[in-house]
Design a protein around this motif. Structure first.
Motif, PDB file in Angstrom:
ATOM      1  N   SER A  45       0.830  -1.211   0.000  1.00 13.45           N
ATOM      2  CA  SER A  45       0.000   0.000   0.000  1.00 13.45           C
ATOM      3  C   SER A  45       0.863   1.259   0.000  1.00 13.45           C
ATOM      4  O   SER A  45       0.504   2.262  -0.618  1.00 13.45           O
ATOM      5  N   GLN A  89      -7.865   0.211  -0.475  1.00 11.26           N
ATOM      6  CA  GLN A  89      -7.923  -1.063   0.244  1.00 11.26           C
ATOM      7  C   GLN A  89      -9.176  -1.159   1.113  1.00 11.26           C
ATOM      8  O   GLN A  89      -9.808  -2.196   1.188  1.00 11.26           O
ATOM      9  N   ASP A 167      -6.139  -1.584  -4.701  1.00 12.73           N
ATOM     10  CA  ASP A 167      -5.436  -2.070  -3.514  1.00 12.73           C
ATOM     11  C   ASP A 167      -6.252  -3.179  -2.865  1.00 12.73           C
ATOM     12  O   ASP A 167      -7.312  -2.924  -2.307  1.00 12.73           O
TER      13      ASP A 167
HETATM   14 MG   LIG Z   1      -1.975  -2.768   2.214  1.00 11.35          MG
END
Ligand SMILES: [Mg+2]
Ligand SMILES: Nc1ncnc2c1ncn2[C@@H]1O[C@H](COP(=O)(O)OP(=O)(O)OP(=O)(O)O)[C@@H](O)[C@H]1O
Length: 253
Positions: A45, A89, A167
């Motif tokens: 990330s 994410q 993500d």
């Molecule tokens: Mg991550």
């Protein structure tokens, strides 16, 4: 020759004095689905945030569509970033907005389209990502994990991006939903001629959806290439690499 859409050169990222990635380089080619694989905490990330201008690198460069996004001026950068759609994410849907408004929010902010047109565009993309029409009036808390991901994906598509950054798009989904999501990404890539950068620790996504990938670990790139090359590399002996959807995709034991 295949054109590179993204070029990451000698990139180092850090939080304060803690280095996350040191001196890494790789390129993403036009129209490929490029995976960023690595264990939890390996810095996937962080790398993605640096690629989409959210976190400044310590050193090195990131070129998107031939422009160094951390060096060019603000106006040129916004043009480049407009070509980038992002699915974060953790979904990042606004709980107070219904699905239609969640998808249209960037158009509300950055376009001068009337609300009716924005709603139509949002509805078009909800349909594209495979959500039934009634979902548009629902609120995030009423959606399943897979539906939330699709809403996030629809939002990432509203500006017709050239590049899609995802993500962990399949994390938290059951194996069947994850597989369906991967198929959707492949379909979207073909339909919109997208280049896709997909962060994942799902080996099945690497197998089903990506053309090439990098494996991050120990602050560097442990491997870059396609699955076949991976299977014949030393790195694939790593026991951490297990497939969730049943089939073993790495070296036979
Ligand atoms: Mg991550
Ligand atoms: N804002 C932050 N400030 C300080 N350290 C951070 C910050 N964000 C992440 N880190 C640290 O950087 C490292 C890499 O984190 P990152 O979130 O990039 O990993 P990841 O590979 O995406 O993990 P996951 O698979 O769990 O999402 C971790 O050790 C994490 O603790």
């Amino acid at each position: 020759m295949t054109k590179n859409i993204i070029e990451v050169s000698n990139l180092t990222t850090a939080y304060k004095d803690r280095i996350i990635q040191s001196n890494i380089s790789f390129s993403v080619r036009h129209s490929e689905i490029f995976g960023i694989l690595g264990g939890s905490g390996s810095g996937k990330s962080t790398l993605l945030s640096t690629m989409i201008y959210l976190k400044a690198p310590l050193s090195g460069s990131i070129k998107i569509l031939d422009k160094d996004i951390w060096k060019i001026d603000k106006n040129k950068r916004s043009v480049i970033l407009r070509h980038c759609g992002v699915l974060f994410q953790f979904g990042a849907l606004f709980s107070s907005l219904n699905v239609l408004d969640n998808v249209g929010i960037m158009l509300e902010e950055y376009s001068s389209y009337p609300k009716k047109i924005i709603d139509e565009i949002a509805e078009y993309f909800l349909n594209i990502v495979g959500l039934p029409s009634f979902v548009k009036n629902m609120y995030p808390y009423e959606l399943s994990g897979g539906m939330k991901k699709r809403v996030g994906l629809a939002r990432a598509l509203v500006f017709n991006p050239k590049i899609l950054f995802l993500d962990e798009p399949t994390s938290g989904l059951d194996p069947q939903s994850a597989e369906n999501f991967d198929k959707l990404i492949l379909k979207l890539r073909d339909y919109f001629k997208l280049t896709v950068v997909m962060v994942t620790h799902d080996l099945d996504s690497i197998k089903d959806a990506t053309d090439r990938f990098i494996l991050l670990g120990e602050g560097k790139i442990l491997f870059i290439g396609n699955l076949d090359e991976f299977k014949h590399s030393n790195v694939s002996n790593n026991n951490l690499l297990k497939s969730k959807r049943g089939e073993r995709i790495w070296k036979e034991e």
